[in-house]
Design a protein around this motif. Structure first.
Motif, PDB file in Angstrom:
ATOM      1  N   LEU A  58       0.826  -1.198   0.000  1.00 26.23           N
ATOM      2  CA  LEU A  58       0.000   0.000   0.000  1.00 26.23           C
ATOM      3  C   LEU A  58       0.869   1.259   0.000  1.00 26.23           C
ATOM      4  O   LEU A  58       0.586   2.221  -0.721  1.00 26.23           O
ATOM      5  CB  LEU A  58      -0.920  -0.007   1.223  1.00 26.23           C
ATOM      6  N   GLY A  59       1.946   1.230   0.772  1.00 24.19           N
ATOM      7  CA  GLY A  59       2.872   2.363   0.785  1.00 24.19           C
ATOM      8  C   GLY A  59       3.518   2.568  -0.571  1.00 24.19           C
ATOM      9  O   GLY A  59       3.694   3.709  -1.029  1.00 24.19           O
ATOM     10  N   ARG A  60       3.877   1.474  -1.246  1.00 24.17           N
ATOM     11  CA  ARG A  60       4.457   1.581  -2.592  1.00 24.17           C
ATOM     12  C   ARG A  60       3.454   2.209  -3.551  1.00 24.17           C
ATOM     13  O   ARG A  60       3.812   3.044  -4.378  1.00 24.17           O
ATOM     14  CB  ARG A  60       4.868   0.203  -3.104  1.00 24.17           C
ATOM     15  N   ARG A  61       2.215   1.798  -3.463  1.00 26.95           N
ATOM     16  CA  ARG A  61       1.193   2.331  -4.368  1.00 26.95           C
ATOM     17  C   ARG A  61       0.956   3.816  -4.118  1.00 26.95           C
ATOM     18  O   ARG A  61       0.755   4.581  -5.056  1.00 26.95           O
ATOM     19  CB  ARG A  61      -0.120   1.576  -4.191  1.00 26.95           C
ATOM     20  N   VAL A  62       0.981   4.231  -2.868  1.00 25.08           N
ATOM     21  CA  VAL A  62       0.734   5.632  -2.542  1.00 25.08           C
ATOM     22  C   VAL A  62       1.879   6.498  -3.050  1.00 25.08           C
ATOM     23  O   VAL A  62       1.677   7.618  -3.523  1.00 25.08           O
ATOM     24  CB  VAL A  62       0.539   5.798  -1.020  1.00 25.08           C
ATOM     25  N   ARG A  63       3.119   5.984  -2.972  1.00 22.27           N
ATOM     26  CA  ARG A  63       4.282   6.768  -3.403  1.00 22.27           C
ATOM     27  C   ARG A  63       4.398   6.881  -4.918  1.00 22.27           C
ATOM     28  O   ARG A  63       5.094   7.749  -5.422  1.00 22.27           O
ATOM     29  CB  ARG A  63       5.557   6.141  -2.843  1.00 22.27           C
ATOM     30  N   ARG A  64       3.724   6.046  -5.648  1.00 22.16           N
ATOM     31  CA  ARG A  64       3.812   6.098  -7.117  1.00 22.16           C
ATOM     32  C   ARG A  64       3.157   7.359  -7.634  1.00 22.16           C
ATOM     33  O   ARG A  64       2.137   7.797  -7.127  1.00 22.16           O
ATOM     34  CB  ARG A  64       3.156   4.877  -7.733  1.00 22.16           C
ATOM     35  N   ASP A  66       1.824   7.809 -10.781  1.00 26.06           N
ATOM     36  CA  ASP A  66       0.661   7.586 -11.645  1.00 26.06           C
ATOM     37  C   ASP A  66      -0.497   6.902 -10.919  1.00 26.06           C
ATOM     38  O   ASP A  66      -1.610   6.867 -11.458  1.00 26.06           O
ATOM     39  CB  ASP A  66       1.067   6.774 -12.880  1.00 26.06           C
ATOM     40  N   GLY A  67      -0.296   6.335  -9.738  1.00 24.99           N
ATOM     41  CA  GLY A  67      -1.363   5.745  -8.958  1.00 24.99           C
ATOM     42  C   GLY A  67      -1.855   4.403  -9.480  1.00 24.99           C
ATOM     43  O   GLY A  67      -2.838   3.876  -8.980  1.00 24.99           O
ATOM     44  N   SER A  68      -1.196   3.832 -10.498  1.00 22.96           N
ATOM     45  CA  SER A  68      -1.631   2.535 -11.023  1.00 22.96           C
ATOM     46  C   SER A  68      -1.201   1.425 -10.064  1.00 22.96           C
ATOM     47  O   SER A  68      -0.205   1.553  -9.352  1.00 22.96           O
ATOM     48  CB  SER A  68      -1.035   2.299 -12.401  1.00 22.96           C
ATOM     49  N   PRO A  69      -1.940   0.315 -10.056  1.00 24.02           N
ATOM     50  CA  PRO A  69      -1.556  -0.784  -9.168  1.00 24.02           C
ATOM     51  C   PRO A  69      -0.235  -1.408  -9.576  1.00 24.02           C
ATOM     52  O   PRO A  69       0.160  -1.362 -10.738  1.00 24.02           O
ATOM     53  CB  PRO A  69      -2.698  -1.783  -9.309  1.00 24.02           C
ATOM     54  N   ALA A  70       0.434  -2.012  -8.654  1.00 21.08           N
ATOM     55  CA  ALA A  70       1.768  -2.570  -8.907  1.00 21.08           C
ATOM     56  C   ALA A  70       1.744  -3.767  -9.780  1.00 21.08           C
ATOM     57  O   ALA A  70       0.964  -4.481 -10.094  1.00 21.08           O
ATOM     58  CB  ALA A  70       2.424  -2.949  -7.588  1.00 21.08           C
TER      59      ALA A  70
END
Length: 70
Positions: A58-64, A66-70
């Protein structure tokens, strides 16, 4: 009148059967079987927000950006 006599006799028979059963040490219902012990629960997280791997993802997704899923 015969109905009342029959009703009294039926009640008396029921009372005598219950008392005889109790005097003999029996129960009206058979005893319940012993319950098996429950297996120990897993130590895994119970909810997604308790799972460290989920929180990292979840932290990785928030830091991206473009907001796309990993």
């Amino acid at each position: 009148m015969a109905f009342v006599v029959l009703l009294v006799v039926a009640v008396a028979v029921v009372v005598l059967v219950v008392r005889a059963t109790a005097a003999a040490g029996g129960a009206l219902r058979p005893p319940r079987p012993a319950q098996r012990p429950r297996p120990p629960r897993d130590s895994r997280p119970m909810a997604p927000d308790d799972d460290p791997e989920f929180l990292r993802e979840l932290g990785r997704r928030v830091r991206r950006d473009d907001g796309s899923p990993a």
